[in-house]
Write a protein that holds these residues in place. Structure first.
Motif, PDB file in Angstrom:
ATOM      1  N   ALA A 300       0.839  -1.194   0.000  1.00 48.36           N
ATOM      2  CA  ALA A 300       0.000   0.000   0.000  1.00 48.36           C
ATOM      3  C   ALA A 300       0.873   1.242   0.000  1.00 48.36           C
ATOM      4  CB  ALA A 300      -0.925   0.014   1.212  1.00 48.36           C
ATOM      5  N   ILE A 301       0.508   2.215  -0.840  1.00 41.52           N
ATOM      6  CA  ILE A 301       1.137   3.533  -0.812  1.00 41.52           C
ATOM      7  C   ILE A 301       0.104   4.511  -0.280  1.00 41.52           C
ATOM      8  CG2 ILE A 301       2.260   5.354  -2.136  1.00 41.52           C
ATOM      9  CD1 ILE A 301       3.072   3.371  -4.201  1.00 41.52           C
ATOM     10  N   VAL A 302       0.457   5.194   0.791  1.00 42.24           N
ATOM     11  CA  VAL A 302      -0.457   6.168   1.387  1.00 42.24           C
ATOM     12  C   VAL A 302       0.229   7.530   1.426  1.00 42.24           C
ATOM     13  CG1 VAL A 302      -1.614   4.402   2.769  1.00 42.24           C
ATOM     14  CG2 VAL A 302       0.307   5.666   3.755  1.00 42.24           C
ATOM     15  N   GLY A 303      -0.573   8.555   1.492  1.00 41.68           N
ATOM     16  CA  GLY A 303      -0.050   9.913   1.529  1.00 41.68           C
ATOM     17  C   GLY A 303      -1.117  10.883   1.090  1.00 41.68           C
ATOM     18  N   ILE A 460      -5.020  -4.711   5.617  1.00 45.41           N
ATOM     19  CA  ILE A 460      -4.788  -5.733   4.593  1.00 45.41           C
ATOM     20  C   ILE A 460      -3.403  -5.711   3.959  1.00 45.41           C
ATOM     21  CG2 ILE A 460      -7.257  -5.645   4.034  1.00 45.41           C
ATOM     22  CD1 ILE A 460      -6.440  -4.484   1.321  1.00 45.41           C
ATOM     23  N   ALA A 461      -2.635  -4.650   4.110  1.00 50.07           N
ATOM     24  CA  ALA A 461      -1.357  -4.560   3.393  1.00 50.07           C
ATOM     25  C   ALA A 461      -0.252  -5.355   4.082  1.00 50.07           C
ATOM     26  CB  ALA A 461      -0.938  -3.108   3.246  1.00 50.07           C
ATOM     27  N   SER A 462       0.595  -5.997   3.255  1.00 48.67           N
ATOM     28  CA  SER A 462       1.784  -6.644   3.778  1.00 48.67           C
ATOM     29  C   SER A 462       2.797  -5.597   4.209  1.00 48.67           C
ATOM     30  CB  SER A 462       2.427  -7.531   2.695  1.00 48.67           C
ATOM     31  OG  SER A 462       1.478  -8.349   2.058  1.00 48.67           O
ATOM     32  N   ARG A 463       2.913  -4.514   3.393  1.00 48.42           N
ATOM     33  CA  ARG A 463       3.809  -3.407   3.699  1.00 48.42           C
ATOM     34  C   ARG A 463       3.116  -2.098   3.328  1.00 48.42           C
ATOM     35  NH1 ARG A 463       7.915  -3.096   0.309  1.00 48.42           N
ATOM     36  NH2 ARG A 463       7.225  -4.760  -1.098  1.00 48.42           N
ATOM     37  N   ILE A 464       3.426  -1.049   4.054  1.00 48.06           N
ATOM     38  CA  ILE A 464       2.862   0.276   3.790  1.00 48.06           C
ATOM     39  C   ILE A 464       4.004   1.252   3.526  1.00 48.06           C
ATOM     40  CG2 ILE A 464       1.497   2.195   4.708  1.00 48.06           C
ATOM     41  CD1 ILE A 464       0.011   0.181   6.462  1.00 48.06           C
ATOM     42  N   LEU A 465       3.957   1.929   2.371  1.00 46.10           N
ATOM     43  CA  LEU A 465       4.927   2.971   2.037  1.00 46.10           C
ATOM     44  C   LEU A 465       4.243   4.316   2.153  1.00 46.10           C
ATOM     45  CD1 LEU A 465       6.464   1.317  -1.167  1.00 46.10           C
ATOM     46  CD2 LEU A 465       7.211   1.064   1.211  1.00 46.10           C
ATOM     47  N   LYS A 466       4.826   5.212   2.929  1.00 46.58           N
ATOM     48  CA  LYS A 466       4.200   6.513   3.173  1.00 46.58           C
ATOM     49  C   LYS A 466       4.965   7.601   2.413  1.00 46.58           C
ATOM     50  CE  LYS A 466       2.355   5.275   7.715  1.00 46.58           C
ATOM     51  NZ  LYS A 466       2.293   5.604   9.155  1.00 46.58           N
ATOM     52  N   LEU A 467       4.205   8.396   1.645  1.00 42.68           N
ATOM     53  CA  LEU A 467       4.804   9.523   0.923  1.00 42.68           C
ATOM     54  C   LEU A 467       4.464  10.816   1.654  1.00 42.68           C
ATOM     55  CD1 LEU A 467       4.161   8.799  -2.871  1.00 42.68           C
ATOM     56  CD2 LEU A 467       6.196   8.327  -1.518  1.00 42.68           C
ATOM     57  N   PRO A 468       5.430  11.729   1.743  1.00 39.22           N
ATOM     58  CA  PRO A 468       5.152  13.011   2.392  1.00 39.22           C
ATOM     59  C   PRO A 468       4.382  13.928   1.451  1.00 39.22           C
ATOM     60  CG  PRO A 468       7.401  12.982   1.610  1.00 39.22           C
ATOM     61  CD  PRO A 468       6.846  11.609   1.343  1.00 39.22           C
ATOM     62  N   ALA A 469       3.880  15.025   1.991  1.00 35.69           N
ATOM     63  CA  ALA A 469       3.151  16.008   1.176  1.00 35.69           C
ATOM     64  C   ALA A 469       4.109  16.656   0.200  1.00 35.69           C
ATOM     65  CB  ALA A 469       2.526  17.054   2.097  1.00 35.69           C
TER      66      ALA A 469
END
Length: 469
Positions: A300-303, A460-469
């Motif tokens: 998952a990519i969140v941000g 649900i994600a195996s890994r989460i990648l967080k992007l900054p603003a």
């Protein structure tokens, strides 16, 4: 600018919507008054948006409405098409579900908001320009006024549509899925803006899948199922103690209540990238970014909106070139097995072609049987009658389910899901993710998902990648 007329109430009684001789919405009744907004929750295709369009007078061709819909003493169903269109923007404004369809792709966003102040409210160029800049600044786009819609993320386009709807200043505001595709901070900002509209004396009808939005707006909540309003009452009563079985299931399906997912050990990388960088103009989205998606895992990519989440997925698919960096895919796999689910499903379908034609072309091209598509449709809760409609004649949630179905028919090894369930109610979202998770487990599918829902990613994600603003 003349002050708009303020109406006191909207009364809906015995509302029925028909497609030929078939009744698809029946006996809907509620009253919307000052300071007490109404929010409709329910499954995709339950008739929520059709109720909104019946009130607006903008039902798709082939559908008709009967019953009582009154704005004070003005009978909205009794007027001619000319009288109905004369209300648009001046008396009733709708924030549509799909910003992709609401915005002019050939016009900068400053022009699209500014023309409302000029031609609807009669302001001069300078005053209209100032009002436009204020409107866009209030939705966090004060620095993007010169942008075209294709240069903005889906969430940004939604904020442009919100600014344009606010600029209209109509007495009755209908917001159809106003927060889809927005991160939590922007979602809360939109809710605050809608509450301000209520405080300024506007009547507000909101269609949403987001239970948190419904709770924050307060007022009255109605739950729709199969064209009927099965529950209606004060927001706190409906959310805390729902009476109808479907209402209970809907609220229980909020991702915050899902159990955590356990996936098997992931296999080898199906697609990876190192040292990615991308800028648009002077703005750097990301630099030196590394990512790998393995068989049988969910990344998952969140941000926040506009931070580059979608761009990363598009680079992995080869739809966008990075400014620097390298992308590697597993060799010997057909390009058609690297698939994307779009945030705006209308972007993935030919608008003038029926869904039957669209799927027929796909099945013939890839030598697949209709039986496969029909079995998948049953699994996704999609009726056969929908195949003879065009993309604009089904709900956003139904169209997104068709898009997911179509992608899985091609047996993908990598699937980029760009806010793929943002148009689905919680019950349907949970069911769709169950199908995607099954594909991850059984087929070794590598799933890259972009989402603004932190709770969903965490579950649900195996890994989460967080992007900054």
């Amino acid at each position: 600018m003349n002050a708009p007329v303020r109406f006191q109430s909207l009364t809906v009684s015995g509302l029925e919507i028909r497609a030929g001789n078939t009744t698809i919405v029946r006996d809907v009744a509620f009253t919307l008054s000052h300071g007490r907004p109404v929010t409709l929750l329910g499954a995709s295709g339950s008739g929520k948006s059709l109720v909104a369009h019946a009130i607006m007078g903008s039902l798709p061709s082939g559908l008709s409405a009967r019953g009582i819909v009154k704005l004070d003493d003005d009978d909205l169903l009794a007027g001619s098409p000319t009288q109905t269109r004369a209300r648009w923007g001046r008396t009733i404004a709708i924030l549509p579900q799909e910003p992709w369809l609401a915005l002019d792709p050939t016009m900068r966003i400053e022009g699209q908001v500014g023309e409302i102040h000029r031609y609807l409210h009669g302001l001069g160029p300078a005053e209209a320009g100032k009002s436009m800049r204020d409107d866009l600044a209030e939705v966090g786009l004060g620095d993007r006024t010169k942008a075209y819609p294709h240069e903005l993320s889906g969430g940004m386009c939604q904020r442009v549509a919100i600014a344009a709807t606010h600029a209209a200043g109509a007495s009755l505001l209908i917001a159809d899925e106003p927060t889809k595709g927005l991160d939590a901070a922007l979602r809360d900002g939109v809710v605050d803006r809608l509450r301000e509209e209520v405080d300024q004396g506007r009547l507000l009808l909101t269609i949403t899948h987001d239970i948190e939005v419904a709770a924050a707006l307060g007022g009255m909540i109605g739950v729709m199922l199969d064209g009927s309003l099965v529950e209606f009452g004060p927001a706190d009563e409906v959310l805390d103690n729902p009476q109808h079985e479907y209402a209970r299931a809907l609220i229980a399906a909020n991702p915050t209540r899902w159990p955590a997912l356990a996936l098997p050990t992931a296999g080898e990388p199906i697609v990876s990238a190192t040292g990615l960088s991308k800028r648009f103009g002077e703005r750097v989205l990301f630099d030196g970014f590394d990512i790998a998606v393995r068989r049988g895992e969910i990344v998952a990519i969140v941000g926040p909106s506009g931070c580059g989440k979608t761009t990363i997925g598009n680079i992995l698919l080869g739809l966008v070139r990075p400014d620097s960096g390298e992308v590697q895919r597993s060799p010997g796999i057909a390009a058609t097995r690297f698939q994307k689910l779009y945030q705006d499903p209308p972007a993935a379908f030919a608008p003038h072609q029926t869904l039957r034609q669209s799927f027929g072309d796909l099945l013939r091209l890839h030598c697949l049987a209709w039986a496969q598509a029909e079995a998948s449709m049953r699994r996704f809760g999609l009726g056969q009658e929908l195949l003879d409609r065009r993309p604009g004649e089904v709900s956003g949630g139904e169209l997104q389910r068709f898009a997911i179905l179509r992608a899985l028919l091609l047996d993908p090894v990598f699937l980029f899901a760009d806010e793929a369930t943002s148009r689905l109610d919680p019950v349907t979202q949970k069911e769709v993710f169950a199908i995607l998770i099954e594909a991850v487990r059984e087929r070794g599918l590598g799933l890259l998902m972009v989402t603004h829902e932190a709770a969903l990613a965490e579950k649900i994600a195996s890994r989460i990648l967080k992007l900054p603003a």
